[in-house]
Scaffold this active site. Structure first.
Site, mmCIF file in Angstrom:
data_model
loop_
_atom_site.group_PDB
_atom_site.id
_atom_site.type_symbol
_atom_site.label_atom_id
_atom_site.label_comp_id
_atom_site.label_asym_id
_atom_site.label_seq_id
_atom_site.Cartn_x
_atom_site.Cartn_y
_atom_site.Cartn_z
ATOM 1 N N HIS A 1 6.661 9.618 19.373
ATOM 2 C CA HIS A 1 7.895 10.270 18.927
ATOM 3 C C HIS A 1 8.894 10.485 20.050
ATOM 4 O O HIS A 1 9.784 11.318 19.922
ATOM 5 C CB HIS A 1 7.568 11.630 18.310
ATOM 6 C CG HIS A 1 6.627 11.589 17.152
ATOM 7 N ND1 HIS A 1 6.928 10.917 15.998
ATOM 8 C CD2 HIS A 1 5.398 12.139 16.959
ATOM 9 C CE1 HIS A 1 5.919 11.069 15.140
ATOM 10 N NE2 HIS A 1 4.976 11.791 15.702
ATOM 11 N N HIS B 1 5.665 10.264 9.706
ATOM 12 C CA HIS B 1 4.441 9.468 9.794
ATOM 13 C C HIS B 1 4.238 8.648 8.529
ATOM 14 O O HIS B 1 3.161 8.133 8.274
ATOM 15 C CB HIS B 1 3.225 10.368 9.996
ATOM 16 C CG HIS B 1 3.379 11.335 11.110
ATOM 17 N ND1 HIS B 1 3.683 12.652 10.902
ATOM 18 C CD2 HIS B 1 3.313 11.158 12.446
ATOM 19 C CE1 HIS B 1 3.784 13.260 12.080
ATOM 20 N NE2 HIS B 1 3.565 12.390 13.031
#
Ligand SMILES: Nc1ncnc2c1ncn2[C@@H]1O[C@H](COP(=O)(O)OP(=O)(O)O)[C@@H](O)[C@H]1O
Ligand SMILES: Nc1ncnc2c1ncn2[C@@H]1O[C@H](COP(=O)(O)OP(=O)(O)O)[C@@H](O)[C@H]1O
Ligand SMILES: [Mg+2]
Ligand SMILES: [Mg+2]
Ligand SMILES: [Mg+2]
Ligand SMILES: [Mg+2]
Lengths: 332, 203, 332, 203
Positions: free
Chosen positions: A58, A220
């Site tokens: 991320h 996700h």
């Protein structure tokens, strides 16, 4: 999704090696596990430490935001997997300068469990901690269940605001209160156009048609609220603003900051097209925009898509937002 | 044969479990891969290898052995199962600290406390089709008898039963929840871990 | 390639609207064409102006680098198309503060022609200009034909170094000399994994197999030197260092900066994996790395791939590299 | 009929060209799309529309009219063809500035100078299969006669001839060069523009 990597299982460790090699003035790898990163500079005695952590993939979240005016240390898991409680405890110890440590992270089951366990571990070592969960994704639960929402790009505001408060030598309670206020003031919503691939898994996180987008999808690949044909940027932006301001109504005269965030592959050109609409739309509501952020602040590797975060400001939060911060990915 | 669980018996059991986990790793990764991130076998193997590497140095203290086991998992895994297992082990470790033998009849209580700690940590409930349901089945079986052999036999049957009962329910916790209906008809991977552990111990 | 946009033909103008709306403290849109951007602040009298320009789709290149210590103004064309000579002339006029203007841009046919024409236009208005072409892509022509090479990520060093020199109130000749030295000191090579899509064209710039990469491919899809299976990161990095140092040999004791640049979709995680290898490799050669840059500095929208630039430094260039600069995408 | 090119004749010709470019835009975009970025029709239409919008205010000065035409392209296009066209027009504008009539026999020289300026600007050579080859064909035809009608007839034939001759060569300049052998067997889009212009003027 094509990737430039070596052994998939070495992805995170090699990434951290490179990160620390490129920016030794910002990042220091902690000894034992190699999966905790602290600021290169020693902590100011008495300053409240701020620790975050979560799965890799991320960047700049989470590790990238270790730096002055932001985080003090961070625990880093495998891609999309929580770090271990031990790694978190190690980050907490590094961040502790006697003033206690705020654990500030996104609301994901694994991270919550491990941070709880880590807090218990360091509690035995007399390190005081407070925990604030970031839960800003309006798509992930209704307004009555805000505590169940996932944490996404709102993390960035939480880090910035709490980080500035800690830098001003506020107490743990005060820093935690600002973090809570930041979380209460942030709402986010995302749209996904393509999945990404977790290196060790080697397959996309989900499947989606060539002309489709999913509104409200998680970073996700958690299911969103609606899948349908890709719509024009202005319509996407309009729906996002509508959804966010329904959840957190804004009045004429309100001040906000907005974060138009790419999930990875979506280029800044597209973000600016969206920002153009959002800023006009807010202005038309009588809401003024302060220090907008447009770019890649919280991503999912090579996923295409974007998110919009609105952070409502009062005088205190505005001053904290504009206070200096400095890491390899963001400087104010 | 001692009246209860000694550190030595525990170590013997751990060795059996470690062997079993090496054998079951691929199966567990695959089960978890269908409904999650496919790391369940890795989680177990990493923890077990850490235990194996240290087991010869473990002290003659049931609580300390359990603590070491818990730490083997907090050190090597951030995955849900590893953390929950460590949570349960930690709870039992606290209750048995400083003791070289723990009477078999205390086992149901220890398991109950572990279950409570795991429930609190994971915020799931019995019936959610997770490892919790399997732990509860073991606890219930252990409370039916004071004899370790009978406890294990009962646990085998109990775990199998609860798995049969839950197989056609959808997962409600963890990553598997995202897959929703895809989880119907599939065993919960965490329950399979407990099943393999009970099998390993009952030989 | 999925995109978030409105009318494809409005892509660039809407992007510039958003850019200027988000960062009014940095960027000012010039009146006539809307395709020239200058610094928000008025130029310092007597300072040499630096102007660049080229097609859109490469943010932060070109427009993003308008800011203190970097560019003074920029002309922006459609995606992958040169701006017009008039737009360039407008940027030059805005950048002129009496000290003359350096035209510093990548070596692409259309840009060269139009900047030449623009220089003739402003020459009639008594604005002195000098031109330096950035031609750093070693894959695009042999060492004997360096003037024929395309300009890629080396632009970033050229902007930074010449920009710092201009900020120090050097003369046009001196600024142009630094720009030339920067270009002479930079070598770049790229690898492409996926194409991108020009909005108005609506189709990918090239086709490539699912497991393939093209070594040396240009940022607009210009053919490279070799297509083949995707190789491990370390092997790609090794080949890149080898190719670059063959073209510009380095000696033990040399100092360089390196730029590990994403073409767009490739995430920073992968760039750090590559940087890790490059920095070790250079260290093993006795070459020290100063102020490495890792990130998205010169892109092609959502293209996956990366480039490596090596910039050899002497004392002057190192000092200029470390001098302050400030735009919405980069701050030193 | 005047002895040479007047501003009025020029304006009449421009109107014909503008009409033709609207009609040919799709064809030109398509030709350029196969070997480039597909904007050649757009380039021509944008420039021509700017000319049409201003043409009624053009002064009675051949050079000034040509300059206005050049500016119509530098303002609206950054594409190679627009810039080269503007370069050629600018060269002719400088040579004819202040004159209300330019004798037809000067045309070959004006074209030759424009060609030189375009060659210098684009760094291409005759034979590279670009618009330059078509301009040279027009220049050569124009030098064969002092009569504008005959010049146009010769140009038509000359351009067609050079296009035939080059069709099976690969492109060596501009974006088309990237496509290499794909350009073999295809006309150069820039030459087609000149062909359409000559056709429009010869009615
Ligand atoms: N909240 C929870 N409470 C109890 N058990 C859970 C919970 N979430 C998941 N589990 C159990 O953990 C197993 C998955 O473990 P693991 O693979 O480590 O998860 P992950 O990799 O997603 O973190 C599931 O099969 C289930 O038995
Ligand atoms: N270097 C050059 N010199 C002369 N003519 C050129 C050159 N490059 C391209 N051309 C001509 O320009 C035409 C393409 O024009 P245009 O579509 O405007 O180019 P682009 O869009 O690639 O900038 C070609 O068909 C060719 O005739
Ligand atoms: Mg798992
Ligand atoms: Mg996991
Ligand atoms: Mg074209
Ligand atoms: Mg073009």
């Amino acid at each position: 999704m094509k990737k430039i990597l070596n052994e998939p299982f070495a992805y995170v460790d090699e990434m951290l090696d490179g990160l620390c090699a490129a920016h030794p003035e910002y990042y220091r790898k902690l000894g034992e596990t190699g999966r905790a990163i602290a600021r290169a500079a020693k902590p100011t005695p008495g300053k409240v430490g701020i620790v975050s952590g979560g799965g890799s993939g991320h960047l700049p979240v989470f590790t990238g935001y270790v730096g002055k005016g932001l985080l003090d240390a961070c625990a880093i898991g495998d891609v999309f997997s929580s770090p271990s409680a031990d790694q978190m405890a190690e980050a907490i110890r590094a961040a502790d300068a006697g003033g206690g440590v705020l654990l500030l992270f996104g609301n994901y089951g694994g991270d919550v469990m491990n941070f709880e366990m880590a807090a218990e571990m360091v509690d035995m070592e007399d390190i005081r901690t407070a925990t604030v969960l970031v839960a800003d994704d309006v798509a992930s639960a209704g307004p009555g269940e805000r505590h169940r929402r996932r944490g996404v790009a709102g993390l960035v505001y939480a880090y910035k605001l709490a980080g500035a408060k800690a830098e001003a030598m506020a107490s743990l309670d005060e820093v935690a209160a600002v973090a809570r206020k930041a979380v209460d003031s942030c709402r986010s919503i995302g749209v996904a156009l393509t999945p990404c691939t977790v290196p060790a898994a080697g397959r996309p996180t989900f499947e989606i048609g060539a002309g489709e987008m999913e509104f409200g999808m998680g970073i996700h690949g958690e299911p969103g609220v609606r899948r349908g044909p890709i719509r024009p940027a202005d319509e996407i932006a309009e729906e996002m603003v509508t959804v966010l301001t329904k959840d957190m109504p804004l009045q004429p005269g309100d001040r906000v900051s907005v974060l138009v965030n790419s999930l990875g592959a979506t280029p800044p050109e597209e973000l600016y097209i969206v920002y153009r609409y959002v800023s006009r739309r807010l202005a038309a509501m009588g809401v003024s925009t302060v220090m907008p952020l447009v770019g890649r602040y919280a991503t999912s590797m090579e996923m295409a898509g974007m998110s919009l975060t609105i952070c409502r400001l009062d005088d205190e939060l505005e001053a904290l937002l504009k206070a200096p911060c400095d890491c390899a990915f963001w400087r104010v | 044969m001692p009246e209860g669980l000694t550190a030595a018996t525990l170590q013997g059991g751990l060795r059996l479990i470690c062997l079993q986990m090496e054998a079951s790793a691929a199966e567990l990764n695959e089960l978890d891969g269908a409904l999650g991130d496919g790391d369940l076998g890795i989680t177990m193997v990493r923890g077990c290898r850490t235990i194996e590497a240290e087991i010869d140095t473990y002290p003659d203290d049931v609580g300390m052995v359990l603590l070491k086991c818990a730490q083997a998992f907090t050190r090597t895994s951030g995955s849900t199962f590893g953390t929950l297992l460590a949570t349960g082990l930690m709870s039992a470790a606290k209750a048995t600290k400083g003791r070289s033998e723990v009477p078999w009849r205390e086992l149901p209580d220890l398991l109950g406390q572990a279950l409570d700690a795991m429930t609190k940590r994971g915020k799931a409930q019995l019936g959610d089709k997770t490892v919790l349901d399997a732990v509860e089945a073991v606890r219930a079986a252990a409370s039916q008898s004071g004899d370790p052999g009978a406890m294990l036999q009962g646990s085998r049957a109990g775990v199998a039963q609860v798995m049969d009962r839950m197989r056609n329910l959808p997962a409600r916790q963890g990553r598997a929840r995202i897959f929703g209906d895809k989880s119907v008809g599939r065993d919960d991977p965490g329950m399979v871990v407990l099943q393999r552990i009970v099998e390993a111990l009952s030989g």
